[in-house]
Design a protein around this motif. Sequence first.
Motif, PDB file in Angstrom:
ATOM      1  N   GLY A 101       0.659  -1.301  -0.093  1.00 46.81           N
ATOM      2  CA  GLY A 101       0.176   0.044  -0.029  1.00 46.81           C
ATOM      3  C   GLY A 101       1.074   1.261  -0.120  1.00 46.81           C
ATOM      4  O   GLY A 101       0.618   2.143  -0.722  1.00 46.81           O
ATOM      5  N   ASP A 102       1.899   1.236   0.890  1.00 43.75           N
ATOM      6  CA  ASP A 102       2.694   2.665   1.011  1.00 43.75           C
ATOM      7  C   ASP A 102       3.706   2.849  -0.185  1.00 43.75           C
ATOM      8  O   ASP A 102       3.622   3.827  -0.770  1.00 43.75           O
ATOM      9  N   ALA A 103       4.074   1.799  -0.823  1.00 44.49           N
ATOM     10  CA  ALA A 103       4.789   1.624  -1.816  1.00 44.49           C
ATOM     11  C   ALA A 103       3.978   2.066  -3.269  1.00 44.49           C
ATOM     12  O   ALA A 103       4.416   3.018  -4.095  1.00 44.49           O
ATOM     13  N   LYS A 104       2.850   1.782  -3.363  1.00 44.96           N
ATOM     14  CA  LYS A 104       2.047   2.099  -4.316  1.00 44.96           C
ATOM     15  C   LYS A 104       1.695   3.681  -4.145  1.00 44.96           C
ATOM     16  O   LYS A 104       1.377   4.364  -5.232  1.00 44.96           O
ATOM     17  N   SER A 105       1.440   3.936  -2.879  1.00 45.74           N
ATOM     18  CA  SER A 105       0.977   5.428  -2.584  1.00 45.74           C
ATOM     19  C   SER A 105       2.032   6.440  -3.225  1.00 45.74           C
ATOM     20  O   SER A 105       1.647   7.382  -3.901  1.00 45.74           O
ATOM     21  N   ARG A 106       3.093   6.003  -2.879  1.00 46.61           N
ATOM     22  CA  ARG A 106       4.359   6.788  -3.149  1.00 46.61           C
ATOM     23  C   ARG A 106       4.687   6.853  -4.755  1.00 46.61           C
ATOM     24  O   ARG A 106       4.984   7.999  -5.309  1.00 46.61           O
ATOM     25  N   LEU A 107       4.519   5.783  -5.104  1.00 45.40           N
ATOM     26  CA  LEU A 107       4.607   5.704  -6.747  1.00 45.40           C
ATOM     27  C   LEU A 107       3.447   6.604  -7.335  1.00 45.40           C
ATOM     28  O   LEU A 107       3.565   7.423  -8.502  1.00 45.40           O
ATOM     29  N   ILE A 108       2.015   6.528  -7.058  1.00 43.71           N
ATOM     30  CA  ILE A 108       1.258   7.428  -7.452  1.00 43.71           C
ATOM     31  C   ILE A 108       1.544   8.965  -7.199  1.00 43.71           C
ATOM     32  O   ILE A 108       1.117   9.718  -8.305  1.00 43.71           O
ATOM     33  N   TRP A 114       4.480  10.100  -6.976  1.00 49.44           N
ATOM     34  CA  TRP A 114       5.566  10.643  -7.968  1.00 49.44           C
ATOM     35  C   TRP A 114       4.873  10.585  -9.109  1.00 49.44           C
ATOM     36  O   TRP A 114       5.338  11.787  -9.986  1.00 49.44           O
ATOM     37  N   TRP A 115       4.117   9.797  -9.576  1.00 48.58           N
ATOM     38  CA  TRP A 115       3.672   9.873 -11.130  1.00 48.58           C
ATOM     39  C   TRP A 115       2.876  11.062 -11.111  1.00 48.58           C
ATOM     40  O   TRP A 115       2.820  11.985 -12.125  1.00 48.58           O
ATOM     41  N   LEU A 116       1.993  11.620 -10.235  1.00 51.65           N
ATOM     42  CA  LEU A 116       1.169  12.599 -10.236  1.00 51.65           C
ATOM     43  C   LEU A 116       2.068  13.870 -10.234  1.00 51.65           C
ATOM     44  O   LEU A 116       1.898  15.192 -11.163  1.00 51.65           O
ATOM     45  N   ASN A 168       4.489  18.622 -13.321  1.00 53.24           N
ATOM     46  CA  ASN A 168       5.753  19.244 -13.892  1.00 53.24           C
ATOM     47  C   ASN A 168       5.605  19.113 -15.231  1.00 53.24           C
ATOM     48  O   ASN A 168       6.129  20.411 -15.921  1.00 53.24           O
ATOM     49  N   LYS A 169       5.355  18.121 -15.850  1.00 58.73           N
ATOM     50  CA  LYS A 169       5.406  18.163 -17.540  1.00 58.73           C
ATOM     51  C   LYS A 169       4.259  19.263 -17.915  1.00 58.73           C
ATOM     52  O   LYS A 169       4.404  19.988 -18.888  1.00 58.73           O
ATOM     53  N   LEU A 170       3.106  19.086 -17.116  1.00 60.94           N
ATOM     54  CA  LEU A 170       2.126  20.079 -17.470  1.00 60.94           C
ATOM     55  C   LEU A 170       2.500  21.673 -17.458  1.00 60.94           C
ATOM     56  O   LEU A 170       2.307  22.428 -18.373  1.00 60.94           O
ATOM     57  N   ASN A 171       3.308  21.737 -16.380  1.00 59.56           N
ATOM     58  CA  ASN A 171       3.582  23.167 -16.134  1.00 59.56           C
ATOM     59  C   ASN A 171       4.828  23.809 -17.275  1.00 59.56           C
ATOM     60  O   ASN A 171       4.769  24.775 -17.720  1.00 59.56           O
ATOM     61  N   GLU A 172       5.657  22.596 -17.672  1.00 62.41           N
ATOM     62  CA  GLU A 172       6.537  22.789 -18.650  1.00 62.41           C
ATOM     63  C   GLU A 172       5.988  23.290 -19.825  1.00 62.41           C
ATOM     64  O   GLU A 172       6.332  24.234 -20.855  1.00 62.41           O
ATOM     65  N   TYR A 173       5.002  22.340 -20.226  1.00 65.27           N
ATOM     66  CA  TYR A 173       4.384  22.517 -21.473  1.00 65.27           C
ATOM     67  C   TYR A 173       3.427  24.081 -21.553  1.00 65.27           C
ATOM     68  O   TYR A 173       3.507  24.721 -22.506  1.00 65.27           O
ATOM     69  N   LYS A 174       2.892  24.463 -20.298  1.00 66.93           N
ATOM     70  CA  LYS A 174       2.581  25.571 -20.320  1.00 66.93           C
ATOM     71  C   LYS A 174       3.205  26.634 -20.641  1.00 66.93           C
ATOM     72  O   LYS A 174       3.047  27.718 -21.137  1.00 66.93           O
ATOM     73  N   ALA A 175       4.497  26.640 -20.037  1.00 66.90           N
ATOM     74  CA  ALA A 175       5.569  27.622 -20.021  1.00 66.90           C
ATOM     75  C   ALA A 175       6.071  27.638 -21.525  1.00 66.90           C
ATOM     76  O   ALA A 175       6.250  28.857 -22.311  1.00 66.90           O
ATOM     77  N   ARG A 176       6.253  26.528 -22.138  1.00 74.62           N
ATOM     78  CA  ARG A 176       6.608  26.577 -23.638  1.00 74.62           C
ATOM     79  C   ARG A 176       5.336  26.998 -24.434  1.00 74.62           C
ATOM     80  O   ARG A 176       5.897  27.882 -25.288  1.00 74.62           O
ATOM     81  N   HIS A 177       4.129  26.828 -24.289  1.00 72.27           N
ATOM     82  CA  HIS A 177       3.133  27.502 -24.812  1.00 72.27           C
ATOM     83  C   HIS A 177       3.221  28.916 -24.917  1.00 72.27           C
ATOM     84  O   HIS A 177       2.921  29.631 -25.739  1.00 72.27           O
ATOM     85  N   CYS A 178       3.433  29.418 -23.778  1.00 68.02           N
ATOM     86  CA  CYS A 178       3.409  30.762 -23.237  1.00 68.02           C
ATOM     87  C   CYS A 178       4.712  31.433 -24.335  1.00 68.02           C
ATOM     88  O   CYS A 178       4.437  32.524 -24.859  1.00 68.02           O
TER      89      CYS A 178
END
Length: 99
Positions: free
Chosen positions: A1-8, A10-12, A17-27
Motif C-alpha cells: 500500500g505505502d509503495a503504491k501510494s508513493r508511486l502514485i 511520484w507519477w502525479l 511538472n510536465k504540464l507546467n513545462e508545456y504551459k511555459a513553452r506554450h506561453c
Amino acid sequence: GDAKSRLIKWWLASVLNKLNEYKARHCRYVKEAMSLLELALWKAKLTVGEAGASSGSVELERQSKKIKVDGKVARKEKRLLCSADIVIKNVLPFLELES
C-alpha cells in the motif's frame, strides 16, 4: 500500500511538472507568434506606404535625402499606426490556454 501510494504521488508530481513545462513553452510560443504578427503587420504597413509612394514622381526623387533622414521616424510612426495592438488583442484570446 505505502509503495503504491508513493508511486502514485511520484507519477502525479511528474505529470504536473510536465504540464507546467508545456504551459511555459506554450506561453513562449504565443509571445513569439505575437511578435511575428506585429512585425508582419508593420511590414505590410510599410509595403503599402512604399507602394503608394513608388508611383514615381520627380518630387519624390528630389526628396530622397529627406526620406533617408526621416526614414527612421517614418518607420517608427508606421509601426505605431499598423494597428498591431488591435489585431493582437483580438487574436490572443484564441491562442491563450484556459486557466
